[in-house]
Design an enzyme around this catalytic site. Structure first.
Site, short mmCIF file in Angstrom:
data_model
loop_
_atom_site.label_atom_id
_atom_site.label_comp_id
_atom_site.label_asym_id
_atom_site.label_seq_id
_atom_site.Cartn_x
_atom_site.Cartn_y
_atom_site.Cartn_z
N ARG A 35 0.79 -1.17 0.03
CA ARG A 35 0.01 0.03 0.07
C ARG A 35 0.75 1.01 -0.01
O ARG A 35 0.69 2.20 -0.59
CB ARG A 35 -0.96 -0.06 1.05
CG ARG A 35 -2.01 1.01 1.12
CD ARG A 35 -3.33 0.85 2.15
NE ARG A 35 -4.33 1.76 1.89
CZ ARG A 35 -4.63 2.63 2.62
NH1 ARG A 35 -4.05 2.83 3.84
NH2 ARG A 35 -5.57 3.61 2.49
N HIS A 39 0.52 4.15 -2.61
CA HIS A 39 0.26 5.53 -2.28
C HIS A 39 1.58 6.52 -2.93
O HIS A 39 1.17 7.70 -3.17
CB HIS A 39 -0.08 5.59 -0.90
CG HIS A 39 -1.60 5.34 -0.57
ND1 HIS A 39 -1.88 5.61 0.67
CD2 HIS A 39 -2.26 4.55 -1.24
CE1 HIS A 39 -3.27 5.07 0.73
NE2 HIS A 39 -3.54 4.43 -0.14
N HIS A 141 -6.16 -5.91 -3.26
CA HIS A 141 -6.89 -6.17 -2.22
C HIS A 141 -6.93 -7.46 -1.91
O HIS A 141 -7.77 -7.95 -0.85
CB HIS A 141 -8.26 -5.25 -2.57
CG HIS A 141 -8.20 -3.74 -2.36
ND1 HIS A 141 -8.90 -3.20 -2.42
CD2 HIS A 141 -6.89 -3.23 -1.71
CE1 HIS A 141 -8.84 -1.64 -2.28
NE2 HIS A 141 -7.51 -1.64 -1.81
N TRP A 157 -10.26 -8.79 2.82
CA TRP A 157 -10.76 -9.22 1.78
C TRP A 157 -11.01 -10.93 1.37
O TRP A 157 -11.98 -11.34 0.97
CB TRP A 157 -10.20 -8.54 0.48
CG TRP A 157 -10.49 -7.17 0.31
CD1 TRP A 157 -11.63 -6.41 -0.35
CD2 TRP A 157 -9.56 -6.14 0.75
NE1 TRP A 157 -11.15 -5.06 -0.35
CE2 TRP A 157 -10.16 -4.98 0.50
CE3 TRP A 157 -8.25 -5.90 1.73
CZ2 TRP A 157 -9.52 -3.69 0.78
CZ3 TRP A 157 -7.77 -4.74 2.18
CH2 TRP A 157 -8.32 -3.60 1.69
FE1 CCH Z 1 -6.14 -0.06 -1.33
N1 CCH Z 1 -7.24 0.44 0.40
N2 CCH Z 1 -7.58 1.08 -2.48
N3 CCH Z 1 -5.37 -0.49 -3.00
N4 CCH Z 1 -4.95 -1.38 -0.58
C1 CCH Z 1 -7.01 -0.42 1.69
C2 CCH Z 1 -6.20 -1.06 1.89
C3 CCH Z 1 -5.07 -1.86 1.10
C4 CCH Z 1 -8.59 1.78 -1.87
C5 CCH Z 1 -8.92 2.00 -0.51
C6 CCH Z 1 -8.21 1.22 0.53
C7 CCH Z 1 -5.47 -0.04 -4.29
C8 CCH Z 1 -6.86 0.47 -4.78
C9 CCH Z 1 -7.63 1.25 -3.98
C10 CCH Z 1 -3.74 -1.78 -0.85
C11 CCH Z 1 -3.24 -1.65 -1.89
C12 CCH Z 1 -4.06 -1.30 -3.15
C13 CCH Z 1 -7.73 0.32 2.56
C14 CCH Z 1 -7.81 0.13 4.05
C15 CCH Z 1 -8.66 1.09 1.99
C16 CCH Z 1 -9.90 1.92 2.22
C17 CCH Z 1 -6.71 1.02 4.75
C18 CCH Z 1 -6.73 0.58 6.01
O1 CCH Z 1 -7.60 0.86 6.88
O2 CCH Z 1 -5.67 0.44 6.88
C19 CCH Z 1 -9.36 2.11 -3.16
C20 CCH Z 1 -10.72 3.18 -2.61
C21 CCH Z 1 -8.86 1.92 -4.04
C22 CCH Z 1 -9.46 2.06 -5.63
O3 CCH Z 1 -9.03 1.61 -6.40
C23 CCH Z 1 -4.22 -0.18 -5.00
C24 CCH Z 1 -4.41 0.02 -6.51
C25 CCH Z 1 -3.54 -1.04 -4.49
C26 CCH Z 1 -2.11 -1.72 -5.03
C27 CCH Z 1 -1.77 -1.63 -6.05
C28 CCH Z 1 -3.24 -2.76 0.17
C29 CCH Z 1 -2.14 -3.78 0.00
C30 CCH Z 1 -4.18 -2.70 1.40
C31 CCH Z 1 -3.88 -3.39 2.70
C32 CCH Z 1 -2.89 -2.48 3.70
C33 CCH Z 1 -2.81 -3.13 4.97
O4 CCH Z 1 -2.44 -2.33 6.02
O5 CCH Z 1 -3.10 -4.29 5.11
#
Ligand code: CCH
Length: 265
Positions: A35, A39, A141, A157
């Site tokens: 993530r 970002h 995700h 997920w």
């Molecule tokens: Fe995401 N993401 N993401 N995401 N994401 C969150 C967590 C992860 C969105 C929203 C969220 C991508 C695209 C999107 C990861 C990778 C990617 C969370 C939870 C939200 C909300 C955050 C929390 O509470 O900790 C949205 C909307 C989009 C739209 O498309 C993309 C693209 C990627 C990478 C290629 C990953 C990995 C996580 C898990 C992080 C963790 O702390 O476990």
């Protein structure tokens, strides 16, 4: 960071060592590093050529000012994906930690999970991605979880959130997702499995991929064909972490104030 290829191999090994975190979430720092990479790169705007991973601009948003550099964030992401069973994503170094103030992205460039397909297109078209690429990227995700104290959403997920696979797409299609309002008022989709006693979740933006004619074609493809998903994800994640970067034939970055030059890893 030095300029030799070998230095990056050592960095890769150091990243692998820090992935295993028994006390943290599901025992791995991998998902949160993926993530972080996303970002750092996902603020890119093709029209104004601002944002993106080069320049490590994200340092300026981070409270406490983390001085980690832009190469490290993106490299940590690709190393984590591979270590969690995902594909090997091509990665090139040479990003600088210098960014011209005028190139710093404004806030609000990253997607909002409470929204729908139009919002996804608005965010990802800005970076230069198409519908197929939006769906492939969303497959990340499969990893990690939501934390109510970070985003307001809660849960994971898939059942094994530290294993990179196409399970996210499979579950998206095979399960009944019901809207649930959390105690904090945030709405998400959940599936409760009585046999295992586990509750899995999807963001509204995830479910939006199944409600849109153009998106669902790719959800179906990646759900039934893991190899197709891995190939598509490899390509699109490599593109994500190169947004806003142009290189010469040797891999040197040519569009930034970059004294060190680029290097292949
Ligand atoms: Fe995401 N993401 N993401 N995401 N994401 C969150 C967590 C992860 C969105 C929203 C969220 C991508 C695209 C999107 C990861 C990778 C990617 C969370 C939870 C939200 C909300 C955050 C929390 O509470 O900790 C949205 C909307 C989009 C739209 O498309 C993309 C693209 C990627 C990478 C290629 C990953 C990995 C996580 C898990 C992080 C963790 O702390 O476990």
């Amino acid at each position: 960071m030095g300029g030799k290829t070998g230095d990056f191999e050592a960095v890769r090994q150091d990243i692998i060592k820090l992935l295993h975190q028994p006390e943290y979430d599901d025992g791995s720092a991998g998902p949160v590093l993926v993530r972080l990479a996303w970002h750092s790169a996902g603020t890119y705007d093709a029209e104004t050529d601002t944002g993106g991973s080069n320049g490590a601009g994200m340092r300026y948003e981070a409270e406490g000012g983390d001085p980690a550099n832009a190469d490290l964030w993106t490299l940590a992401g690709v190393v984590a994906i591979k270590e969690m069973g995902g594909p090997e994503i091509p990665w090139l170094g040479g990003r600088t930690d210098y960014v011209d103030d005028s190139k710093l992205p404004p806030r609000g460039r990253l997607p909002d999970g409470a929204k729908g397909a139009d919002h996804l297109r608005w965010i990802f078209y800005r970076m230069g991605f198409n519908d197929q690429e939006i769906v492939a990227l969303s497959g990340a995700h499969n990893l990690g979880r939501c934390h109510s104290d970070r985003s307001g959403f809660e849960g994971q997920w898939v059942n094994n959130p530290t294993r990179f696979s196409n399970q996210y797409f499979r579950l998206m299609l095979s399960m009944q997702w019901k809207k649930k309002t959390l105690k904090n008022g945030v709405e998400q989709f959940v599936n409760y499995d009585e046999d295992s006693g586990t509750e899995l979740m999807m963001l509204p933006t995830d479910i939006a991929l199944t409600q849109d004619k153009a998106f669902i074609k790719y959800v179906e493809l990646y759900a039934r064909d893991k190899e197709a998903f891995f190939a598509a994800f490899t390509k699109v994640f490599a593109k994500l972490i190169e947004l806003g970067i142009t290189r010469d034939a040797d891999g040197n970055i040519t569009n930034s104030d970059n004294e060190l030059g680029g290097y292949h890893a």
